[in-house]
Design a protein around this motif. Structure first.
Motif, short mmCIF file in Angstrom:
data_model
loop_
_atom_site.label_atom_id
_atom_site.label_comp_id
_atom_site.label_asym_id
_atom_site.label_seq_id
_atom_site.Cartn_x
_atom_site.Cartn_y
_atom_site.Cartn_z
N GLU A 250 0.93 -1.24 -0.05
CA GLU A 250 0.04 -0.04 -0.07
C GLU A 250 1.07 1.34 -0.12
N ALA A 251 1.86 1.13 0.68
CA ALA A 251 2.89 2.27 0.84
C ALA A 251 3.52 2.76 -0.61
N CYS B 76 0.91 4.03 -2.91
CA CYS B 76 0.62 5.40 -2.80
C CYS B 76 1.63 6.44 -3.39
N GLY C 162 1.58 7.94 1.39
CA GLY C 162 2.74 7.07 1.22
C GLY C 162 3.62 6.97 2.18
N LYS C 163 4.19 8.14 2.56
CA LYS C 163 5.18 8.29 3.59
C LYS C 163 4.70 7.90 5.02
N VAL D 83 2.31 5.86 5.62
CA VAL D 83 2.11 4.11 5.82
C VAL D 83 3.30 3.61 5.92
N LEU D 84 4.40 4.06 5.00
CA LEU D 84 5.63 3.57 4.91
C LEU D 84 6.55 3.81 6.17
N CYS D 85 6.04 4.79 7.20
CA CYS D 85 6.58 5.05 8.57
C CYS D 85 5.82 4.00 9.41
N TYR E 115 4.96 1.10 8.57
CA TYR E 115 5.41 -0.09 8.28
C TYR E 115 6.83 -0.34 8.92
#
Length: 53
Positions: free
Chosen positions: A28-29, A32, A41-42, A44-46, A48
């Motif tokens: 998902e990250a 995005c 995106g950032k 969600v990545l954070c 993760y």
């Protein structure tokens, strides 16, 4: 009734016990970021990286 878990704790618990969720969160990250939604995106990545490191 209010939840006693915060969002970060919920993500961490789910990532620890569900490898499919871990993979979906990373996917998902990336999706995005590819679709020019860098802010989400950032975030969600954070989430993760916080949960997997």
């Amino acid at each position: 009734m209010a939840s006693t878990w915060n969002f970060k704790e919920t993500i961490l618990a789910r990532v620890e016990c569900d490898p499919d969720f871990r993979e979906a969160l990373l996917e998902e990250a990336v999706l995005c970021l590819i679709s020019n939604d860098a802010e989400i995106g950032k975030l969600v990545l954070c989430d993760y990286t916080d949960a997997t490191i």
